[in-house]
Design a protein around this motif. Structure first.
Motif, PDB file in Angstrom:
ATOM      1  N   THR A 181      14.609 -62.642  41.932  1.00  0.00           N
ATOM      2  CA  THR A 181      13.652 -63.292  40.637  1.00  0.00           C
ATOM      3  C   THR A 181      14.134 -62.919  39.218  1.00  0.00           C
ATOM      4  O   THR A 181      13.499 -63.495  38.345  1.00  0.00           O
ATOM      5  N   ASP A 182      15.022 -62.036  39.144  1.00  0.00           N
ATOM      6  CA  ASP A 182      15.407 -61.553  37.974  1.00  0.00           C
ATOM      7  C   ASP A 182      16.793 -61.160  37.727  1.00  0.00           C
ATOM      8  O   ASP A 182      17.729 -61.350  39.067  1.00  0.00           O
ATOM      9  N   GLY A 183      17.298 -60.851  36.670  1.00  0.00           N
ATOM     10  CA  GLY A 183      18.808 -60.518  36.647  1.00  0.00           C
ATOM     11  C   GLY A 183      19.335 -61.848  36.107  1.00  0.00           C
ATOM     12  O   GLY A 183      18.803 -62.867  35.760  1.00  0.00           O
ATOM     13  N   TYR A 184      20.648 -62.073  36.567  1.00  0.00           N
ATOM     14  CA  TYR A 184      21.629 -62.913  36.130  1.00  0.00           C
ATOM     15  C   TYR A 184      22.265 -63.809  37.398  1.00  0.00           C
ATOM     16  O   TYR A 184      22.315 -63.297  38.345  1.00  0.00           O
ATOM     17  N   ILE A 185      22.477 -64.873  37.146  1.00  0.00           N
ATOM     18  CA  ILE A 185      23.186 -65.685  38.364  1.00  0.00           C
ATOM     19  C   ILE A 185      24.437 -66.488  37.581  1.00  0.00           C
ATOM     20  O   ILE A 185      24.116 -67.166  36.539  1.00  0.00           O
ATOM     21  N   GLU A 186      25.454 -66.239  38.021  1.00  0.00           N
ATOM     22  CA  GLU A 186      26.864 -67.096  37.475  1.00  0.00           C
ATOM     23  C   GLU A 186      27.461 -67.819  38.532  1.00  0.00           C
ATOM     24  O   GLU A 186      27.596 -67.409  39.776  1.00  0.00           O
ATOM     25  N   SER A 187      27.563 -69.023  38.126  1.00  0.00           N
ATOM     26  CA  SER A 187      28.091 -70.133  39.016  1.00  0.00           C
ATOM     27  C   SER A 187      29.640 -69.849  39.058  1.00  0.00           C
ATOM     28  O   SER A 187      30.288 -69.342  38.228  1.00  0.00           O
ATOM     29  N   LYS A 188      30.047 -70.115  40.314  1.00  0.00           N
ATOM     30  CA  LYS A 188      31.570 -70.022  40.744  1.00  0.00           C
ATOM     31  C   LYS A 188      32.339 -71.247  40.487  1.00  0.00           C
ATOM     32  O   LYS A 188      33.367 -71.399  40.656  1.00  0.00           O
ATOM     33  N   VAL A 189      31.504 -72.371  40.584  1.00  0.00           N
ATOM     34  CA  VAL A 189      32.125 -73.767  40.514  1.00  0.00           C
ATOM     35  C   VAL A 189      32.134 -74.151  38.963  1.00  0.00           C
ATOM     36  O   VAL A 189      32.796 -74.592  38.498  1.00  0.00           O
ATOM     37  N   ILE A 190      30.947 -74.108  38.397  1.00  0.00           N
ATOM     38  CA  ILE A 190      30.888 -74.431  36.970  1.00  0.00           C
ATOM     39  C   ILE A 190      31.400 -73.481  36.083  1.00  0.00           C
ATOM     40  O   ILE A 190      30.768 -72.284  35.945  1.00  0.00           O
ATOM     41  N   LYS A 191      32.763 -73.424  35.660  1.00  0.00           N
ATOM     42  CA  LYS A 191      33.590 -72.223  35.203  1.00  0.00           C
ATOM     43  C   LYS A 191      32.801 -71.560  33.947  1.00  0.00           C
ATOM     44  O   LYS A 191      32.574 -72.217  32.941  1.00  0.00           O
ATOM     45  N   GLY A 192      32.275 -70.092  33.891  1.00  0.00           N
ATOM     46  CA  GLY A 192      31.662 -69.722  32.817  1.00  0.00           C
ATOM     47  C   GLY A 192      30.340 -69.889  32.605  1.00  0.00           C
ATOM     48  O   GLY A 192      29.486 -68.939  31.676  1.00  0.00           O
ATOM     49  N   PHE A 193      29.626 -70.579  33.583  1.00  0.00           N
ATOM     50  CA  PHE A 193      28.079 -70.563  33.443  1.00  0.00           C
ATOM     51  C   PHE A 193      27.465 -69.645  33.969  1.00  0.00           C
ATOM     52  O   PHE A 193      27.576 -69.183  35.087  1.00  0.00           O
ATOM     53  N   LYS A 194      26.729 -68.850  32.967  1.00  0.00           N
ATOM     54  CA  LYS A 194      25.775 -67.735  33.590  1.00  0.00           C
ATOM     55  C   LYS A 194      24.590 -67.855  33.060  1.00  0.00           C
ATOM     56  O   LYS A 194      24.531 -67.994  31.504  1.00  0.00           O
ATOM     57  N   MET A 195      23.403 -67.582  33.536  1.00  0.00           N
ATOM     58  CA  MET A 195      22.037 -67.691  33.020  1.00  0.00           C
ATOM     59  C   MET A 195      21.070 -66.985  33.724  1.00  0.00           C
ATOM     60  O   MET A 195      21.213 -66.363  34.869  1.00  0.00           O
ATOM     61  N   PRO A 196      20.124 -66.099  32.928  1.00  0.00           N
ATOM     62  CA  PRO A 196      19.194 -65.523  33.386  1.00  0.00           C
ATOM     63  C   PRO A 196      18.295 -66.198  34.301  1.00  0.00           C
ATOM     64  O   PRO A 196      17.929 -67.307  34.220  1.00  0.00           O
ATOM     65  N   ILE A 197      17.898 -65.642  35.410  1.00  0.00           N
ATOM     66  CA  ILE A 197      17.290 -66.308  36.503  1.00  0.00           C
ATOM     67  C   ILE A 197      15.792 -66.974  36.073  1.00  0.00           C
ATOM     68  O   ILE A 197      15.497 -67.966  36.138  1.00  0.00           O
ATOM     69  N   ARG A 198      15.284 -66.029  35.357  1.00  0.00           N
ATOM     70  CA  ARG A 198      13.765 -66.166  34.575  1.00  0.00           C
ATOM     71  C   ARG A 198      13.985 -67.640  33.746  1.00  0.00           C
ATOM     72  O   ARG A 198      13.062 -68.203  33.624  1.00  0.00           O
ATOM     73  N   ALA A 199      15.203 -67.893  33.362  1.00  0.00           N
ATOM     74  CA  ALA A 199      15.402 -68.958  32.267  1.00  0.00           C
ATOM     75  C   ALA A 199      15.352 -70.298  32.993  1.00  0.00           C
ATOM     76  O   ALA A 199      15.056 -71.332  32.498  1.00  0.00           O
ATOM     77  N   GLY A 200      15.202 -70.181  34.329  1.00  0.00           N
ATOM     78  CA  GLY A 200      14.841 -71.312  35.170  1.00  0.00           C
ATOM     79  C   GLY A 200      13.519 -71.701  35.465  1.00  0.00           C
ATOM     80  O   GLY A 200      13.032 -72.873  35.871  1.00  0.00           O
ATOM     81  N   PHE A 201      12.518 -70.603  34.907  1.00  0.00           N
ATOM     82  CA  PHE A 201      11.181 -70.795  35.254  1.00  0.00           C
ATOM     83  C   PHE A 201      10.317 -70.637  33.922  1.00  0.00           C
ATOM     84  O   PHE A 201       8.928 -71.088  34.021  1.00  0.00           O
ATOM     85  N   TYR A 202      10.615 -70.016  33.201  1.00  0.00           N
ATOM     86  CA  TYR A 202       9.842 -69.829  31.697  1.00  0.00           C
ATOM     87  C   TYR A 202      10.540 -70.169  30.512  1.00  0.00           C
ATOM     88  O   TYR A 202      11.589 -70.247  30.238  1.00  0.00           O
ATOM     89  N   GLU A 203       9.470 -71.010  29.756  1.00  0.00           N
ATOM     90  CA  GLU A 203      10.111 -71.826  28.524  1.00  0.00           C
ATOM     91  C   GLU A 203      10.727 -70.866  27.653  1.00  0.00           C
ATOM     92  O   GLU A 203      11.595 -71.121  27.218  1.00  0.00           O
ATOM     93  N   ARG A 204      10.215 -69.774  27.263  1.00  0.00           N
ATOM     94  CA  ARG A 204      11.003 -68.928  26.171  1.00  0.00           C
ATOM     95  C   ARG A 204      12.033 -68.465  26.494  1.00  0.00           C
ATOM     96  O   ARG A 204      13.264 -68.307  25.861  1.00  0.00           O
ATOM     97  N   LYS A 205      12.263 -68.017  27.944  1.00  0.00           N
ATOM     98  CA  LYS A 205      13.633 -67.499  28.437  1.00  0.00           C
ATOM     99  C   LYS A 205      14.749 -68.643  28.531  1.00  0.00           C
ATOM    100  O   LYS A 205      15.737 -68.440  28.158  1.00  0.00           O
ATOM    101  N   ASN A 206      14.075 -70.009  28.854  1.00  0.00           N
ATOM    102  CA  ASN A 206      15.019 -70.931  28.802  1.00  0.00           C
ATOM    103  C   ASN A 206      15.583 -71.451  27.236  1.00  0.00           C
ATOM    104  O   ASN A 206      16.932 -71.515  27.180  1.00  0.00           O
ATOM    105  N   LEU A 207      14.673 -71.292  26.392  1.00  0.00           N
ATOM    106  CA  LEU A 207      15.079 -71.641  25.090  1.00  0.00           C
ATOM    107  C   LEU A 207      16.017 -70.532  24.524  1.00  0.00           C
ATOM    108  O   LEU A 207      17.037 -70.954  23.754  1.00  0.00           O
ATOM    109  N   LYS A 208      15.716 -68.998  24.621  1.00  0.00           N
ATOM    110  CA  LYS A 208      16.781 -68.146  24.457  1.00  0.00           C
ATOM    111  C   LYS A 208      18.248 -68.448  25.108  1.00  0.00           C
ATOM    112  O   LYS A 208      19.024 -68.214  24.448  1.00  0.00           O
TER     113      LYS A 208
END
Length: 216
Positions: A181-208
């Motif tokens: 529910t926290d920390g980061y997740i990094e795709s192995k297929v989409i090269k270089g894509f890394k996002m905070p997991i919370r950015a998938g659920f919270y608007e401010r985290k997503n905008l950041k």
């Protein structure tokens, strides 16, 4: 002894094969009829020989889809990696036809599609967002089918518990790489894509997270 071995050794093998072929032909005819029946307004899939029509989604599902699609699509487009498709794209696998919540094709693969195309092959990456009615498919037949068709990365997103699970294909089987529910997740297929997991659920985290992607 496997089930296949048992059938192969059976004296009834020819009859079994004939019956299976008859069932397969009927199912494929039903699948073609399904394609004729559905419209662009339907959220529908063909699963194990049966049409499955889905109800409208809840707000939490729609929000997670919007947040993830925004980050992935912007990142993929800026970096020229391919294309993200959302919900209504139907992928046609050997037996089943699914409409994943999100899927990704690399640039080379996406260039092979034409503008009038309605059925697509297995993508390189898929995300499914759970709901009470779809979880049995997302964790069951879809999980097995995506694995069997060599889809390299599969995320299962739970908008109720704010969790993302990342499965990676290794030796033709999915292995759980991340569930959090926290920390980061990094795709192995989409090269270089890394996002905070919370950015998938919270608007401010997503905008950041979006601002980070857009930084020159």
């Amino acid at each position: 002894m496997t089930l296949v071995d048992q059938i192969f050794r059976s004296p009834h093998l020819p009859q079994i094969l004939q019956e299976l072929n008859s069932l397969w032909e009927k199912e494929q005819a039903d699948r073609r009829a399904f394609y004729e029946q559905i419209s662009e307004n339907d959220k529908a899939e063909f699963i194990n020989g049966q049409p499955v029509f889905h109800s409208p989604v809840k707000r939490k599902h729609s929000s997670a889809l919007d947040f993830l699609q925004t980050l992935l699509s912007v990142y993929v487009r800026i970096n020229g990696l391919g294309r993200i498709y959302v919900e209504k794209l139907m992928i046609e696998l050997t037996r089943n036809s699914f409409e994943p919540d999100l899927c990704f094709f690399t640039t080379n693969r996406d260039a092979q599609f034409n503008e009038e195309q309605m059925l697509f092959p297995a993508p390189d990456f898929i995300i499914e967002i759970l709901s009470r009615k779809t979880e049995k498919y997302d964790r069951g037949v879809k999980f097995e089918d995506y694995e069997a068709h060599g889809i390299k990365e599969y995320w299962i997103v739970d908008p109720t518990h704010k969790t993302i699970e990342q499965y990676l294909l290794k030796n033709k089987r999915y292995e759980l790489a991340v569930k959090s529910t926290d920390g980061y997740i990094e795709s192995k297929v989409i090269k270089g894509f890394k996002m905070p997991i919370r950015a998938g659920f919270y608007e401010r985290k997503n905008l950041k997270a979006l601002q980070e992607i857009l930084k020159p």
